[in-house]
Scaffold this motif. Structure first.
Motif, PDB file in Angstrom:
ATOM      1  N   UNK A  63      55.435 105.073   8.220  1.00 23.49           N
ATOM      2  CA  UNK A  63      56.489 105.950   8.742  1.00 23.49           C
ATOM      3  C   UNK A  63      56.037 106.658  10.020  1.00 23.49           C
ATOM      4  N   UNK A  64      54.765 107.055  10.076  1.00 26.69           N
ATOM      5  CA  UNK A  64      54.250 107.707  11.278  1.00 26.69           C
ATOM      6  C   UNK A  64      54.292 106.750  12.472  1.00 26.69           C
ATOM      7  N   UNK A  65      53.891 105.503  12.243  1.00 28.01           N
ATOM      8  CA  UNK A  65      53.889 104.531  13.333  1.00 28.01           C
ATOM      9  C   UNK A  65      55.307 104.106  13.704  1.00 28.01           C
ATOM     10  N   UNK A  66      56.202 104.067  12.718  1.00 24.72           N
ATOM     11  CA  UNK A  66      57.598 103.759  13.032  1.00 24.72           C
ATOM     12  C   UNK A  66      58.180 104.838  13.932  1.00 24.72           C
ATOM     13  N   UNK A  67      57.847 106.089  13.671  1.00 25.83           N
ATOM     14  CA  UNK A  67      58.374 107.199  14.464  1.00 25.83           C
ATOM     15  C   UNK A  67      57.775 107.226  15.864  1.00 25.83           C
ATOM     16  N   UNK A  68      56.468 107.001  15.956  1.00 31.73           N
ATOM     17  CA  UNK A  68      55.795 107.144  17.252  1.00 31.73           C
ATOM     18  C   UNK A  68      55.895 105.897  18.130  1.00 31.73           C
ATOM     19  N   UNK A  69      55.887 104.715  17.514  1.00 31.82           N
ATOM     20  CA  UNK A  69      55.855 103.469  18.297  1.00 31.82           C
ATOM     21  C   UNK A  69      57.205 102.791  18.438  1.00 31.82           C
ATOM     22  N   UNK A  70      58.175 103.164  17.570  1.00 34.04           N
ATOM     23  CA  UNK A  70      59.521 102.589  17.612  1.00 34.04           C
ATOM     24  C   UNK A  70      59.489 101.049  17.664  1.00 34.04           C
ATOM     25  N   UNK A 128      59.740  88.601  24.455  1.00 29.63           N
ATOM     26  CA  UNK A 128      58.352  88.254  24.183  1.00 29.63           C
ATOM     27  C   UNK A 128      57.493  89.485  23.951  1.00 29.63           C
ATOM     28  N   UNK A 129      57.986  90.678  24.321  1.00 28.88           N
ATOM     29  CA  UNK A 129      57.196  91.884  24.108  1.00 28.88           C
ATOM     30  C   UNK A 129      57.641  92.658  22.875  1.00 28.88           C
ATOM     31  N   UNK A 130      58.479  92.046  22.028  1.00 30.35           N
ATOM     32  CA  UNK A 130      58.960  92.730  20.827  1.00 30.35           C
ATOM     33  C   UNK A 130      57.772  93.132  19.944  1.00 30.35           C
ATOM     34  N   UNK A 131      57.833  94.345  19.395  1.00 30.91           N
ATOM     35  CA  UNK A 131      56.743  94.879  18.577  1.00 30.91           C
ATOM     36  C   UNK A 131      57.121  94.830  17.097  1.00 30.91           C
ATOM     37  N   UNK A 132      56.258  94.226  16.285  1.00 32.20           N
ATOM     38  CA  UNK A 132      56.471  94.127  14.844  1.00 32.20           C
ATOM     39  C   UNK A 132      55.458  95.014  14.129  1.00 32.20           C
ATOM     40  N   UNK A 133      55.944  95.939  13.323  1.00 34.69           N
ATOM     41  CA  UNK A 133      55.082  96.780  12.500  1.00 34.69           C
ATOM     42  C   UNK A 133      54.868  96.087  11.156  1.00 34.69           C
TER      43      UNK A 133
END
Length: 241
Positions: free
Chosen positions: A49-56, A11-16
């Protein structure tokens, strides 16, 4: 409510959501959040790409036609970094575009205009599939003779049929984990600093110190040249193992 035969999605999965049209991004975010997922928005390729790297994030919804960097470039870099699931969102309804996305490594492909509820269903399906496919293996990294058990925070080296414990600090374990996730990729000191070192530790030369100590510990167990220095760029796992 999933049936017993379905693997539940965290339930806490993060979607970019990488989408330059704010209205579409807001609609998708609302539907995803209604299904219990967390969301974050990127309005262009570089931001994605920045958010993918920092937030995973656990999954990326990726539009193809975005400013600064298009979806193909973003997808290629995400695949270079690892295996984050990616669902492409696009107005391009040509088979060649679908094939290109799948060839680069997209997990699914949705053509605009789309039904937001269907996108959510696909997101949940991909997240369930990834969880089933990875299972315990996702928590066990192996590259050459090195093995990391992420659940138990244990590092070992296999030599001559025997397993030897590798005693690492928390920072060394994080650095080795990051390098082993993409062993051929060169990571800059800045990336390692942001992802592996304690908050407040901002000196890039600190990375060199941790790398040096990690390398010496690996050398005592017969692994040389790991992590490998790439002059003027940073570090990668290396071929020593």
């Amino acid at each position: 409510m999933p049936t017993p035969s379905h693997t539940p999605v965290r339930t806490d999965a993060l979607v970019l959501i990488a989408e330059d049209e704010t209205e579409i991004a807001e609609i998708l975010a609302a539907y995803l959040q209604r299904s219990g997922l967390r969301t974050v928005h990127a309005s262009n390729g570089r931001d994605a790409l920045e958010k993918h790297l920092s937030l995973k994030p656990d999954l990326v919804l990726l539009d193809i036609q975005m400013p600064l960097m298009d979806g193909w470039q973003v997808l290629s870099e995400i695949r270079h970094r690892g295996t984050t699931p990616v669902i492409m969102l696009t107005a391009l309804d040509q088979d060649i575009d679908k094939l290109m996305g799948l060839r680069i490594g997209a997990d699914d492909y949705v053509v605009k205009p789309f039904n937001a509820a269907e996108v959510v269903a696909r997101v949940l399906a991909v997240l369930r599939r990834v969880k089933v496919d990875s299972g315990a293996a996702a928590r066990l990294l192996r590259v050459g003779a090195c093995q990391l058990d992420l659940d138990h925070h244990e590092a070992t080296v296999q030599q001559n049929g025997r397993s030897h414990a590798l005693e690492l600090t928390l920072t060394e374990f994080r650095i080795l984990t990051t390098l082993m996730r993409a062993p051929k990729r060169v990571l800059s000191r800045e990336e390692l600093l942001a992802n592996c070192l304690p908050e407040g530790d901002t000196l890039e030369r600190t990375v060199d110190s941790h790398i040096s100590k990690l390398r010496k510990k690996l050398e005592t167990l017969g692994i040389s040249g790991t992590p490998e220095s790439v002059r003027g760029v940073g570090y990668r796992f290396g071929a020593g193992a």
